[in-house]
Design an enzyme around this catalytic site. Structure first.
Site, short mmCIF file in Angstrom:
data_model
loop_
_atom_site.label_atom_id
_atom_site.label_comp_id
_atom_site.label_asym_id
_atom_site.label_seq_id
_atom_site.Cartn_x
_atom_site.Cartn_y
_atom_site.Cartn_z
N ASP A 1 0.80 -1.11 0.28
CA ASP A 1 -0.21 -0.07 -0.23
C ASP A 1 0.91 1.25 0.09
O ASP A 1 2.01 1.38 0.43
CB ASP A 1 -0.45 0.22 0.94
CG ASP A 1 -1.51 1.29 1.30
OD1 ASP A 1 -1.94 2.00 0.68
OD2 ASP A 1 -2.48 1.93 2.04
N GLU B 1 29.52 5.14 0.83
CA GLU B 1 29.46 3.68 1.12
C GLU B 1 29.27 3.01 -0.19
O GLU B 1 28.68 1.62 -0.35
CB GLU B 1 28.35 2.49 1.81
CG GLU B 1 26.66 3.83 1.50
CD GLU B 1 25.42 2.25 1.19
OE1 GLU B 1 25.41 2.22 0.11
OE2 GLU B 1 24.81 1.35 2.06
N CYS C 1 26.34 6.21 6.69
CA CYS C 1 26.16 7.59 6.27
C CYS C 1 26.67 8.88 6.10
O CYS C 1 26.23 10.20 6.47
CB CYS C 1 24.48 7.42 6.32
SG CYS C 1 23.28 6.36 5.96
N THR D 1 13.46 4.37 -0.69
CA THR D 1 14.18 5.27 0.00
C THR D 1 15.50 6.09 -0.27
O THR D 1 15.99 6.05 -0.63
CB THR D 1 14.47 5.65 1.92
OG1 THR D 1 15.00 4.27 2.31
CG2 THR D 1 13.15 5.56 2.16
N THR E 1 16.80 -0.30 14.18
CA THR E 1 17.63 1.06 13.14
C THR E 1 17.04 2.55 14.05
O THR E 1 17.84 3.46 14.03
CB THR E 1 17.51 1.08 12.31
OG1 THR E 1 15.98 0.73 12.09
CG2 THR E 1 18.08 -0.27 11.10
N HIS F 1 20.55 13.75 9.72
CA HIS F 1 20.33 12.93 8.97
C HIS F 1 19.00 12.57 8.75
O HIS F 1 18.30 12.64 9.60
CB HIS F 1 21.50 11.30 9.18
CG HIS F 1 21.18 10.32 8.75
ND1 HIS F 1 21.55 10.50 7.22
CD2 HIS F 1 20.83 9.17 7.97
CE1 HIS F 1 21.82 9.77 6.16
NE2 HIS F 1 21.09 8.79 7.23
N ARG G 1 11.15 13.93 13.81
CA ARG G 1 10.92 13.44 14.91
C ARG G 1 11.87 13.71 16.08
O ARG G 1 12.14 14.37 17.64
CB ARG G 1 10.59 10.93 15.17
CG ARG G 1 9.98 11.40 16.61
CD ARG G 1 9.81 10.04 16.90
NE ARG G 1 9.97 9.18 17.61
CZ ARG G 1 10.33 7.88 17.84
NH1 ARG G 1 10.72 6.92 16.73
NH2 ARG G 1 10.54 7.60 19.30
N ASN H 1 16.95 8.88 0.70
CA ASN H 1 17.95 8.87 1.91
C ASN H 1 19.55 8.79 0.84
O ASN H 1 19.31 7.99 -0.26
CB ASN H 1 18.43 7.89 2.29
CG ASN H 1 18.78 7.66 3.51
OD1 ASN H 1 20.07 8.63 3.65
ND2 ASN H 1 18.87 6.64 4.21
N SER I 1 25.25 4.91 10.06
CA SER I 1 24.61 2.63 10.93
C SER I 1 26.59 2.45 11.29
O SER I 1 27.41 2.28 10.70
CB SER I 1 24.45 2.03 10.27
OG SER I 1 22.96 2.50 10.08
#
Lengths: 131, 345
Positions: free
Chosen positions: B28, B80, B112, B153, B201, B234, B243, B266, B296
């Site tokens: 969806d 990366e 990243c 992303t 993550t 980031h 958030r 991203n 990460s």
């Protein structure tokens, strides 16, 4: 393949040509003798701007092996601001949108690669100048 | 004081919409768009990779810096997705901007945040007087496995920063990093696609490191969120970014200019460098920016930056980030699969 690519890095990465100080003609790729001035040739290196316009072009549908996945693509002769004419691929543009006189600028792209474990050859292509 | 002398952005032209990827995997699209706050992502052409993106961004940075490229003493490319496993991207970039041969160069990898790690390395070399200018680039052509959540992303783009001491357009007031061993996302040698820890993550990885780096820097500088005109974090997706900005106490007018992921995806090592370049395109002398990357593995680099009046003299010397955001052509999943070399022949 490796040495052949490496030998052309300077001119292909930075569009380094030669200008004959005797007659003012610019050549790319660099050459040894100015055909107009012969023994009076006085060559100096010149960094070309990369800006120019499409002098003529062709849409390649049946491509050589290294370029099959990109077909159809546009190969054009670009007349640079400095006067030299150079051959290059046109990218970021559909074949039907290319026209003679279209302003373009040089971009740095992958040209080809020697299989999936060989050396990658980089160099110039051209894209339309927008605005 | 050490600062930014020039900056430049580059984003490939092609885009694929979340709807198109969701169509192929029978998901969806609205649930993904609302869940991740990502609507489309950038896709590199067949002849684009991290090296070509880094070169385009670096050329834009040089147009703004107005320096002799031969004065660049270090080139670091953080990514990366370097085109070679062994053979530096940085030498290709250094040659293509005519900075060779008197310089040091290396490739960096830290998921990243390798781009901001390069900025810190250049700051050190410039501050100590070992080099006059350093060039740090964050660029990626990130890959998500077909059908994986990352496929919505993982995108392509990058930005380059020339670090120096004279004629700066922005000064670094300070930097602070926060690093731990946290295996939230990884790619093993020889594997084409990364794996990740799903929900792992989030809290123990992204949020812990970004929040601690931001707080650590503000404590070191003696600042509060309201002291900054802009912030950028980031942005693996839009949701995490907004958030973390709210948790730290930043308001929408501070964080919205740096948020590009909803429209380009991203860009991994390119994400904070690109968000920062969009802020620099839109800010004025005297304004203050907080920038926090995240890689990460895991770690965050935080920067406190004050823009100088010189910014208005250089902004228009190269294409702005908004130009690349608006320059786009949509492709379907089949062309995307071809461009991303997902079709094996």
């Amino acid at each position: 393949m490796v040495v052949r690519s490496w030998r052309h890095i300077k001119e292909r990465y930075n569009l380094i040509g030669v200008i004959c100080k005797n007659c003012g003609t610019v050549y790319f790729p660099p050459r040894e003798i100015c055909p107009k001035c012969r023994r009076k040739t006085k060559f100096e290196e010149i960094k070309l701007s990369g800006r120019g316009k499409v002098y003529t072009y062709s849409v390649v549908h049946v491509a050589p092996k290294d370029f099959e996945k990109q077909a159809p693509y546009v190969i054009a002769i670009i007349e640079l601001e400095e006067g030299a004419k150079i051959t290059g691929q046109i990218v970021d543009c559909k074949p039907e949108d290319v026209y003679i006189g279209m302003p373009v600028e040089a971009v740095f792209r992958r040209i080809k690669e020697d299989g999936d474990d060989g050396v990658i050859t980089y160099g110039y292509k051209f894209r339309p100048i927008e605005n | 004081m050490v600062g930014i002398v020039g900056y430049g952005a580059y984003i490939p032209k092609y885009r694929i919409k979340v709807e198109e990827i969701a169509r192929v995997w029978n998901k969806d699209p609205n649930a993904i768009k609302n869940g991740l706050l990502v609507y489309e992502k950038s896709v590199p052409s067949l002849d684009e990779d991290t090296a070509t993106i880094a070169v385009e961004a670096s050329k834009n940075a040089l147009k703004r810096a107005n320096i002799d490229p031969k004065d660049i003493g270090a080139v670091y490319v953080g990514s990366e997705s370097h085109p070679y496993a062994v053979k530096p991207t940085a030498t290709i970039v250094a040659e293509a901007i005519d900075a060779t041969p008197e310089l040091t160069a290396a490739d960096l990898e830290f998921a990243c945040k390798a781009g901001t790690a390069g900025i810190q390395m250049c700051m050190g070399l410039v501050e100590s007087g070992l080099i006059k200018y350093g060039l740090a680039i964050g660029a990626d052509t990130a890959q998500g496995a077909p059908g994986d959540a990352l496929e919505y992303t993982a995108a392509a783009g990058g930005a380059a920063y020339i670090i120096g001491k004279s004629d700066v357009i922005a000064e670094f007031n300070g930097t602070y990093s926060y690093t731990t061993d946290t295996p939230d996302f990884w790619r093993r040698e020889g594997k084409p696609y990364p794996r990740h820890g799903g929900r792992f993550t989030g809290e123990p990885a992204y949020f812990k490191h970004v929040i601690n780096a931001a707080k650590g820097l503000m404590e070191k500088m003696g600042t509060k969120p309201e002291d900054y005109d802009y912030c950028v974090f980031h942005q693996p997706n839009g949701k995490f970014y907004i958030r973390v900005a709210k948790i730290l106490g930043f308001k929408e007018e501070q964080y919205k200019v740096g948020l590009l992921t909803p429209y380009i995806g991203n860009t991994y090592s390119g994400a904070v460098p690109l968000g920062l370049s969009n802020i620099l395109d839109n800010c004025d002398g005297g304004e203050r920016i907080l920038a926090v990357s995240y890689g990460s593995g895991a770690g965050s680099d935080a920067f406190d930056i004050t823009v100088t009046d010189r910014i208005n003299k250089v902004k228009d010397k190269a294409p702005k980030t908004a130009y690349y955001l608006e320059r786009k052509e949509y492709i379907d999943y089949a062309i995307y699969a071809k461009f991303r070399r997902k079709i094996k022949m």
